[in-house]
Design an enzyme around this catalytic site. Structure first.
Site, mmCIF file in Angstrom:
data_model
loop_
_atom_site.group_PDB
_atom_site.id
_atom_site.type_symbol
_atom_site.label_atom_id
_atom_site.label_comp_id
_atom_site.label_asym_id
_atom_site.label_seq_id
_atom_site.Cartn_x
_atom_site.Cartn_y
_atom_site.Cartn_z
ATOM 1 N N CYS A 1 -54.461 -69.998 15.040
ATOM 2 C CA CYS A 1 -55.651 -71.122 14.888
ATOM 3 C C CYS A 1 -57.119 -70.962 15.930
ATOM 4 C CB CYS A 1 -55.105 -72.082 15.124
ATOM 5 S SG CYS A 1 -56.183 -73.780 15.575
ATOM 6 N N HIS B 1 -55.031 -68.713 3.394
ATOM 7 C CA HIS B 1 -56.303 -69.575 3.160
ATOM 8 C C HIS B 1 -56.313 -68.729 1.593
ATOM 9 C CE1 HIS B 1 -57.698 -70.752 7.124
ATOM 10 N NE2 HIS B 1 -57.082 -69.921 7.749
ATOM 11 N N GLU C 1 -56.160 -78.385 6.367
ATOM 12 C CA GLU C 1 -55.747 -77.477 7.153
ATOM 13 C C GLU C 1 -54.083 -77.573 6.528
ATOM 14 O OE1 GLU C 1 -55.715 -76.230 10.497
ATOM 15 O OE2 GLU C 1 -58.047 -77.123 11.164
ATOM 16 N N ARG C 2 -53.156 -77.224 6.213
ATOM 17 C CA ARG C 2 -52.071 -77.624 6.196
ATOM 18 C C ARG C 2 -51.365 -77.834 7.128
ATOM 19 N NH1 ARG C 2 -48.616 -71.975 6.450
ATOM 20 N NH2 ARG C 2 -49.364 -71.203 8.157
ATOM 21 N N CYS D 1 -62.651 -75.449 11.686
ATOM 22 C CA CYS D 1 -61.509 -74.787 11.149
ATOM 23 C C CYS D 1 -61.825 -73.692 11.830
ATOM 24 C CB CYS D 1 -61.175 -74.812 9.829
ATOM 25 S SG CYS D 1 -59.073 -73.970 10.225
ATOM 26 N N GLY E 1 -60.127 -70.766 9.549
ATOM 27 C CA GLY E 1 -60.901 -71.277 7.483
ATOM 28 C C GLY E 1 -62.358 -70.757 7.956
#
Length: 281
Positions: free
Chosen positions: A79, A165, A214-215, A223, A226
């Site tokens: 993250c 991703h 986001e999962r 993110c 991301g």
């Protein structure tokens, strides 16, 4: 147990950060029970957060160990926004005075660097393109893949950055179908561990706009991983240059990657408040 915590955010992607060095947490399995994580993540009945970050002693030669739990109780490996908050937290809490901090994650070791203007640069590691490394079910590595669900199909780029991703190119992120297509692709059968879904609008070769579903968390205001994924996917298609400004709903990140070494992502981290809450173990 009375649990002390700090609420932080990186461009609106918010975190409950827990010091697991100076207070005791369970040593096996998840740092906290999954049902307790979901209760704490609830924005009406708990603290409210996109992810919980746990600071733990390093098991190897790093400075710290870093664990990330989604609001649904699942654990993930990476993250980017959380990593920046992690760096600010350990310095503010007096756990280290280093400006270059090495941390262990489930995806491997990463380095967090604090700049003179209190921005934080995260070395996100090199992108992983092989389907098994993303992970993704596909016959061979490709620049793009077609994902099919019912009568619908989407062309996406896919990459592993310690977490999976995929990124879609859209004309305008303001009208992108994040709420509908995001959940469909997050749990698409070709991604055995689910996937973070990015919706990217290219402004020019050095600037993009991005929204991310986001999962385990849904759409967030930002993110970091991301943003890095969108940039390297755009670079692979020759849409973007080495240095890219990424505008997310919560603010702006800067991503640099020249095809060598790790992706460098720079942005802020904000301290909101400190608190304590009773939890059941």
């Amino acid at each position: 147990m009375n649990l002390r915590f700090t609420k932080m955010h990186g461009l609106g992607n918010d975190f409950m950060v827990i010091d697991g060095i100076r207070q005791s947490l369970p040593e096996t399995g998840l740092p906290l029970p999954a049902d307790e994580i979901r209760r704490l993540a609830d924005r009406k009945f708990g603290v409210g957060f996109d992810q919980m970050l746990i600071v733990q002693p390093a098991q190897g030669d790093a400075d710290f160990r870093y664990r990330i739990l989604n609001a649904d109780g699942s654990e993930v490996s990476q993250c980017g926004n959380g990593a920046r908050c992690f760096a600010r937290f350990v310095r503010e809490q007096g756990l280290t005075d280093k400006k270059s901090i090495r941390v262990e994650t489930a995806a491997g070791q990463m380095t967090l660097s604090v700049t003179d203007d209190d921005q934080i640069t995260v070395d996100m590691g090199a992108p992983r393109w092989e389907p098994d490394a993303i992970p993704m079910t596909a016959k061979a590595e490709a620049d793009s893949y077609f994902l099919v669900s019912g009568t619908q199909a989407w062309e996406v780029g896919a990459v592993g950055l310690g977490n999976p991703h995929c990124t879609l190119l859209v004309e305008n992120v303001d009208t992108a179908p994040v709420d509908t297509v995001g959940p469909l692709l997050e749990s698409h059968e070709q991604f055995p561990e689910r996937v973070n879904v990015g919706f990217m609008q290219i402004v020019n070769r050095n600037e993009i706009r991005l929204r991310v579903y986001e999962r385990g968390a849904g759409e967030t205001l930002a993110c970091g991983s991301g943003a890095c994924a969108a940039v390297v996917i755009g670079q692979r298609r020759d849409w973007l240059d080495d240095t890219v400004t990424v505008h997310l709903p919560g603010g702006t990140l800067h991503v640099c990657y020249d095809g060598q070494g790790g992706i460098q992502m720079t942005g802020p981290a904000s301290h909101v408040y400190d608190g304590a809450i009773e939890i059941a173990l």
